[in-house]
Design an enzyme around this catalytic site. Structure first.
Site, PDB file in Angstrom:
ATOM      1  N   PHE A  81      13.520  -3.034  -1.033  1.00 50.48           N
ATOM      2  CA  PHE A  81      12.381  -2.537  -1.790  1.00 50.48           C
ATOM      3  C   PHE A  81      12.439  -1.018  -1.688  1.00 50.48           C
ATOM      4  CE2 PHE A  81       8.144  -4.568  -3.126  1.00 50.48           C
ATOM      5  CZ  PHE A  81       8.765  -5.523  -3.908  1.00 50.48           C
ATOM      6  N   GLN A  99      -1.869   5.230  -6.655  1.00 48.13           N
ATOM      7  CA  GLN A  99      -0.463   4.906  -6.907  1.00 48.13           C
ATOM      8  C   GLN A  99      -0.251   4.421  -8.342  1.00 48.13           C
ATOM      9  OE1 GLN A  99       1.819   1.483  -4.859  1.00 48.13           O
ATOM     10  NE2 GLN A  99       2.782   3.394  -4.244  1.00 48.13           N
ATOM     11  N   HIS A 107       2.344   2.514 -10.335  1.00 45.83           N
ATOM     12  CA  HIS A 107       3.558   1.684 -10.193  1.00 45.83           C
ATOM     13  C   HIS A 107       4.462   2.055 -11.362  1.00 45.83           C
ATOM     14  CE1 HIS A 107       6.099  -1.869  -9.861  1.00 45.83           C
ATOM     15  NE2 HIS A 107       5.439  -2.273  -8.783  1.00 45.83           N
ATOM     16  N   LEU A 164       1.919  -5.828 -14.202  1.00 46.43           N
ATOM     17  CA  LEU A 164       3.004  -5.493 -13.309  1.00 46.43           C
ATOM     18  C   LEU A 164       4.337  -6.163 -13.670  1.00 46.43           C
ATOM     19  CD1 LEU A 164       3.206  -3.886 -10.674  1.00 46.43           C
ATOM     20  CD2 LEU A 164       3.005  -6.048  -9.467  1.00 46.43           C
ATOM     21  N   GLU A 221       8.457  -4.691  -8.563  1.00 50.49           N
ATOM     22  CA  GLU A 221       9.489  -3.828  -7.982  1.00 50.49           C
ATOM     23  C   GLU A 221      10.712  -4.647  -7.548  1.00 50.49           C
ATOM     24  OE1 GLU A 221       7.944  -0.839  -5.413  1.00 50.49           O
ATOM     25  OE2 GLU A 221       9.662  -0.894  -4.074  1.00 50.49           O
ATOM     26  N   ARG A 247       7.888   4.953  -5.202  1.00 50.92           N
ATOM     27  CA  ARG A 247       7.206   4.709  -6.482  1.00 50.92           C
ATOM     28  C   ARG A 247       6.761   6.001  -7.162  1.00 50.92           C
ATOM     29  NH1 ARG A 247       3.620  -0.729  -5.090  1.00 50.92           N
ATOM     30  NH2 ARG A 247       5.437  -2.106  -5.116  1.00 50.92           N
ATOM     31  N   HIS A 253      -1.900   1.256 -10.045  1.00 43.62           N
ATOM     32  CA  HIS A 253      -1.644   0.004  -9.344  1.00 43.62           C
ATOM     33  C   HIS A 253      -2.397  -0.116  -8.029  1.00 43.62           C
ATOM     34  CE1 HIS A 253       0.567  -3.475  -7.935  1.00 43.62           C
ATOM     35  NE2 HIS A 253       1.112  -2.809  -6.937  1.00 43.62           N
ATOM     36  N   ARG A 260       2.224   4.683  -1.187  1.00 46.15           N
ATOM     37  CA  ARG A 260       2.452   3.426  -0.468  1.00 46.15           C
ATOM     38  C   ARG A 260       3.837   2.863  -0.752  1.00 46.15           C
ATOM     39  NH1 ARG A 260       2.020  -1.878  -1.629  1.00 46.15           N
ATOM     40  NH2 ARG A 260       0.880  -1.696  -3.575  1.00 46.15           N
TER      41      ARG A 260
HETATM   42  O1  MEZ Z   1       3.233  -4.139  -2.748  1.00 45.58           O
HETATM   43  C1  MEZ Z   1       3.229  -4.209  -3.982  1.00 45.58           C
HETATM   44  O2  MEZ Z   1       2.561  -3.447  -4.687  1.00 45.58           O
HETATM   45  C2  MEZ Z   1       4.102  -5.179  -4.650  1.00 45.58           C
HETATM   46  C3  MEZ Z   1       4.754  -6.191  -3.796  1.00 45.58           C
HETATM   47  C4  MEZ Z   1       4.273  -5.073  -5.964  1.00 45.58           C
HETATM   48  C5  MEZ Z   1       5.434  -5.519  -6.729  1.00 45.58           C
HETATM   49  O3  MEZ Z   1       5.993  -4.699  -7.454  1.00 45.58           O
HETATM   50  O4  MEZ Z   1       5.837  -6.680  -6.661  1.00 45.58           O
END
Ligand code: MEZ
Length: 598
Positions: A137, A251, A253, A270, A273, A304, A368, A403
């Site tokens: 990650f 944050q 994303h 979303l 990630e 991020r 996010h 984060r």
């Molecule tokens: O911690 C997060 O925000 C997360 C696991 C998000 C993701 O992209 O899956």
């Protein structure tokens, strides 16, 4: 719009008593996501029966949307990893304004929390030799993110809810808390309404744990559902006299879905990630793998904030797609690998006519997560207001200025357990009685809510929330500067004036009424975001000031916000140092080597 400041002294005697339900409990947990559930399990384990209340149906909290994984230094694939390196990565990517105690508690406890979740039945992906599997990650030195495909949050909440059921922990769904009950000294419960019947409810409890999420849904583009993360947690705490911290750190994303391509209902949703963790590549409309320019070593797996700014810059400089995004491509990986590791992404895009094993997704940054929130003591969850504790995304401290993906789920269970255990130690009265003055405070709140429901102006709260989202996106977004932040504050003042003209049809079960309550939470938090961002004259993590593009060592401080009779008060506070063992890990300078992925 109802006044958010209220003390026992200002309670007016009212002739009209408003009927309401009264519920008296030893501990009230506000919020039914992972943090609330884990705190409740710790309470029940210690023999204390809490009541957990949530705004949605049982088992359907925002946790279910955390997709890609949860961090713990298990070392399943990279035995060099340990909790000190996890802590060092978290501090490094939080740009050293995290609370080191919070970081260390989280990192140290996570391996046990993961093993415990596995024991409770969470179906983690496993390696061939049966270890809990871990994926890369962003900005983490080792493969540390444990996962259940790309449905990790859902699997985790299912596990916690099943455990809570086994322990007979009482839950109550579809209740919205509008204000905490406080005499100005300590918290004595919460007030709100049943979203299905519209009936008012007074929850009497000497110990209230706020686990009600963050504030990122205040932004126009965001990754939450419309009733989640709309600032209720921090606003309830602020209104009860608690301090907030680091509210300027929001944050973005890097990869939200692009509404212009997939339909507005998908805008900002979303794209996990995990797509990048499994090798996904970001490509601009000219076909360039542009992260080579911005971060040649960590590429798509940089932090991020770095990736989100890079995407925003590509789009701003005209290298975005016609729909206002960039491409995220995983199609070079085997089909089977994609469907195993990213089943929910595969199915979602398939349902929209896009086969991600063959073609790229279109993505752009989306709000996010709130790094900022309630200022707490992490070993106890105490907020400084007796009787009030907080945990999860509602609080600030673990993540600092930015984060790491996978650390929010980690925080919920690592700190949730500690907070639950602490509260269990201090609980005395299983079901405290309601005093006359508490009853009077509740009446005042119910009258204010009834008046709000009867507002017969011209503008709906939904419209005002949409305008607020535009203000924040425009003026406190990925890039900020003084002139724009000041404009944002002026626009916020103008919006506040429009709340005098709200239109609600008297129905307390309507979305209009809920939006109006959300608006009352949103306004002080939006003001704190804009003012904090203006005050912080530097760039650090997710807070990027184009007029102060460098990080300033003198700003290694937190901004702490309190609500005073004259309005919000902002002060700064220095940050503690990490323990020697974590400092050693920081000094060693571990770093992800992206090229391991290739
Ligand atoms: O911690 C997060 O925000 C997360 C696991 C998000 C993701 O992209 O899956």
């Amino acid at each position: 719009m109802r006044d958010r400041l209220q003390t026992a002294e200002t309670v007016a005697d009212s002739d009209d008593f408003i009927d309401h339900e009264t519920v008296s409990v030893s501990v009230l947990v506000v919020g039914a996501g992972a943090a609330g559930a884990r705190a409740a399990i710790a309470l029940a384990d210690a023999g204390v029966e809490p009541l957990v209340i949530g705004k949605s149906d049982h088992g359907d909290a925002h946790t279910t949307w955390a997709a890609g994984g949860i961090n713990a230094a298990l070392g399943s694939l990279d035995p060099e990893d340990d909790w000190t390196v996890h802590a060092a990565d978290t501090l490094d990517e939080g740009h050293y304004i995290n609370d080191p105690e919070a970081v260390e508690l989280t990192a140290k406890h996570m391996p046990d929390r993961i093993r415990e979740l596995a024991d409770w039945g969470m179906p983690f992906d496993r390696t061939e030799d049966g270890k809990i599997n871990q994926r890369y990650f962003g900005a983490q030195s080792f493969r540390r993110t444990c996962f259940v495909g790309d449905r990790t949050g859902e699997a985790m909440l299912d596990t916690l809810v099943a455990k809570a059921r086994d322990m007979d922990i009482p839950y109550r769904d579809n209740v919205m808390v509008t204000r905490l009950l406080t005499d100005g000294e300590r918290v004595a419960g919460a007030m709100g309404f049943d979203m299905e019947s519209g009936e008012f409810v007074l929850f009497r409890s000497d110990h209230v744990v706020l686990a009600a999420g963050g504030s990122s849904a205040l932004y126009e583009r965001h990754s939450s559902r419309e009733d989640e993360n709309n600032a209720d947690g921090p606003a309830l705490a602020l209104g009860a006299g608690a301090r907030l911290m680091d509210i300027e750190f929001v944050q973005f994303h890097p990869t939200g879905m692009v509404g212009a391509r997939y339909g507005e209902e998908w805008d900002g949703r979303l794209v996990t990630e995990a797509v990048r963790g499994e090798g996904g590549r970001l490509i601009n409309a000219d076909g360039e793998r542009f992260m080579e320019k911005y971060s040649p070593d960590q590429m798509e797996l940089d932090a991020r904030d770095v990736v989100a700014r890079a995407i925003a810059q590509e789009i701003r400089e005209g290298r975005g797609t016609d729909n206002g995004g960039v491409y995220l491509d995983i199609s070079h990986r085997d089909d089977q690998y994609i469907t195993d590791r990213l089943p929910s992404m595969y199915e979602r895009f398939q349902s929209l006519g896009v086969d991600i094993t063959e073609e790229p997704m279109e993505v752009a940054p989306t709000a996010h997560y709130s790094m900022g929130g309630v200022d707490i003591d992490f070993a106890t969850g105490e907020t400084g207001v007796p009787g009030l504790y907080a945990v999860g995304e509602t609080v600030a401290g673990v993540h600092g200025a930015n984060r790491l993906g996978g650390n929010s789920l980690a925080e919920t269970v690592a700190i949730g357990k500690l907070v639950g255990e602490h509260v269990a130690e201090v609980v005395d009265d299983p079901a405290p009685p309601v005093t006359d003055s508490q009853r009077a405070l509740a009446q005042r709140e119910f009258h204010a809510l009834a008046d709000l429901a009867d507002s017969d102006g011209q503008v709906t709260a939904r419209e005002l929330l949409a305008d607020l989202g535009d203000i924040l996106w425009e003026h406190a977004g990925i890039l900020r500067d003084e002139a724009s932040l000041r404009e944002g504050l002026a626009e916020l003042d103008a919006l506040r004036a429009r709340t005098a003209d709200l239109s609600i049809d008297g129905d307390r079960t309507s979305r209009d009424f809920e939006f109006a309550v959300d608006l009352s939470f949103s306004l002080p938090i939006a003001e704190a975001m804009l003012r904090g961002a203006l005050e912080r004259t530097e760039s650090r993590g997710a807070h990027y000031r184009t007029d102060y593009p460098d990080t300033d060592g003198d700003w290694r401080r937190n901004i702490v916000v309190s609500e005073e009779p004259t309005g919000l008060d902002l002060r700064t506070r220095g940050v503690a140092e990490p323990s020697p063992e974590v400092q050693d890990a920081v000094d060693t300078g571990y770093e992800l080597d992206y090229h391991h992925l290739e």
